[in-house]
Structure formats: structure tokens, C-alpha cells
Design an enzyme around this catalytic site. Structure first.
Site, PDB file in Angstrom:
ATOM      1  N   SER A   1      -9.585 -19.660   7.945  1.00  0.00           N
ATOM      2  CA  SER A   1     -10.250 -18.683   7.086  1.00  0.00           C
ATOM      3  C   SER A   1     -10.250 -19.185   5.655  1.00  0.00           C
ATOM      4  O   SER A   1      -9.329 -19.900   5.239  1.00  0.00           O
ATOM      5  CB  SER A   1      -9.526 -17.337   7.143  1.00  0.00           C
TER       6      SER A   1
ATOM      7  N   TYR B   1      -2.054 -12.564   6.427  1.00  0.00           N
ATOM      8  CA  TYR B   1      -3.208 -13.166   7.107  1.00  0.00           C
ATOM      9  C   TYR B   1      -3.537 -14.528   6.514  1.00  0.00           C
ATOM     10  O   TYR B   1      -3.683 -15.520   7.238  1.00  0.00           O
ATOM     11  CB  TYR B   1      -4.407 -12.225   6.996  1.00  0.00           C
TER      12      TYR B   1
END
Length: 251
Positions: free
Chosen positions: A144, A158
Site C-alpha cells: 500500500s 495498517y
């Protein structure tokens, strides 16, 4: 050098979001698929849909929980046997429901770290073992843009988990360098999937746009790719050098 056609593709997290979208795109290209996720009912519905739309392909499905390393170690080779091998494994499964650090929900953040890091590690172990035995293959690790810098709020655990995946993928790439095993790290930006609830920014794209860019990037087999490349490649470059007070305002 051009790479061989990756005909047999395993996609984890294929019951929703980017995984489901990639399954549809690769099915339309005539690829044979092995689709895994925890929700077998959604996988079976997707299997029926894809076979009806593309009757010439093979679609195998299996329930697999990436949090269970033994399950991953069993399911991946079993699906490979059913398809006669795997040419590409897309380690896509992950979760993103983090919370700010120190707000009394440590277990939630531990779950994000465990699933995204250890779950992806389990998939990489199974995939690379298979590719070593076959002598070739393409491992795709879905990271990501949130991994580029430390992120605040719901993105902290995350982003940290995805940063670990960047290092994991690069280490594997170094290990297999010079062999017919390819390793790609894909860094999506903000795409309007369920996992990105609470992490959508001003450059969020719809799922179809994101999946199209993601599938095209995977097909190129780059060492690293940002998805969509515009604007996320230049944004990632800026994130690396901007002072932290600026980064926290823009992310």
C-alpha cells in the site's frame, strides 16, 4: 526479456474488493484461476459467475484463512495440484480496520499486524516453495502507499504492516535474483474498497479504475509499482521527503 504467459493464477482475498475484481479481469483474459478466501459461499458464487461468462477457463476455489499458516501450507499446493501448477500467486488478502495507537484497542491493531504480515508471509512461503520446485513463477505482494511513511490514526498499524511486506518482498526478490522466479511489490493508493473505509483521501478512485490499473501493473511484472501510477508515484516520492508535520496534514 518478455516473461512467459502466466496462465494459472492464485488470488487470495478473492471474495471481495480488489481480489474479486482481479479475478474477473484475469478470467476475461482467459486465465485459469485458483481463488481463496475465508468466505467459501462468496467464492462459489464468483466461481459460478466466471465459468458462466468464460466457459473455456478453469476456476478452482477453496476456503483458506491466511491467519492459519497450516491452512495456507496445505491449500496452496492442493490448488496447484488441481490446476497442474501455478504460474502466479497474488498475495492480496489483508485487513485494514486499525485504530489510533494507545486508545484502548490494542487487540484490533494486533489483528491487523498479524493478518497482514504473518498471513502474507505464510502465502509467500507456500508460493516460493512451489515456484522453487517448479523452477519458475511470479509472486505478487500487495502492499500500500500507506507503507511509504508512518501514518497516523486508523492507518498506523495498517501502514506499518504494509511496510513490513515491502521488506519481505524485497528480501525474497534478493534471494531468487537471477532465477526464473519474479517478485513484484504493488502499492495501491486510495481505492474505494471496504478495506479502505477510513483511509480514503482526495485522490480516491473507484474500484473498477483501481482494479484495471492493478491488473495492468501485475501483468507488467515490475519490481515495484504504484496503482494507479498517477498520481501515486509522484505522491510517494513527496511523502518520502516531506517533513512529518506536513505528512500528517496531507494523509
Amino acid at each position: 526479456m518478455p516473461h512467459p504467459l502466466r496462465q494459472r493464477i492464485l488470488i487470495s482475498g478473492a471474495s471481495s474488493g480488489l481480489g474479486e475484481g482481479m479475478a474477473r479481469r484475469f478470467a476475461a483474459m482467459g486465465r485459469d484461476l485458483a481463488l481463496v478466501a475465508r468466505r467459501s459461499d462468496r467464492l462459489e458464487a464468483l466461481q459460478r459467475e466466471l465459468l458462466a461468462a468464460h466457459p473455456g477457463i478453469r476456476v478452482e476455489v477453496a476456503a483458506m484463512d491466511v491467519d492459519d499458516a497450516d491452512s495456507v501450507a496445505t491449500v496452496v499446493p492442493a490448488l496447484a495440484e488441481r490446476l497442474g501448477g501455478l504460474d502466479r500467486v497474488i498475495a492480496n488478502a489483508g485487513i485494514g480496520n486499525g485504530v489510533p495507537i494507545g486508545t484502548g484497542a490494542a487487540a484490533t491493531n494486533r489483528a491487523v499486524l498479524a493478518t497482514n504480515v504473518l498471513g502474507t508471509h505464510a502465502q509467500c512461503e507456500a508460493a516460493v516453495e512451489l515456484f522453487r520446485a517448479q523452477g519458475s513463477g511470479h509472486l505478487v505482494v500487495v502492499s500500500s502507499v500507506a507503507s511509504v511513511r508512518g501514518m497516523r490514526g486508523t492507518r498506523t498499524a495498517y501502514g506499518a504492516s504494509k511496510a513490513a511486506l515491502n521488506s519481505l518482498a524485497e528480501g525474497i526478490r534478493s534471494e531468487v535474483h537471477g532465477t526464473p522466479i519474479a517478485v513484484s511489490t504493488i502499492l495501491p493508493g486510495y481505492i474505494a474498497t471496504d478495506i479502505n473505509v477510513g483511509r480514503r483521501g482526495p485522490f480516491t478512485v473507484d474500484v473498477d479504475t483501481g482494479v484495471d490499473a492493478l491488473t495492468a501493473a501485475v501483468e507488467r511484472e515490475p519490481v515495484r509499482a504504484y496503482v494507479p501510477e498517477w498520481p501515486w508515484r509522484p505522491i510517494a516520492g513527496l511523502l518520502r521527503v516531506l517533513p512529518l508535520p506536513v505528512v500528517r496534514r496531507v494523509t
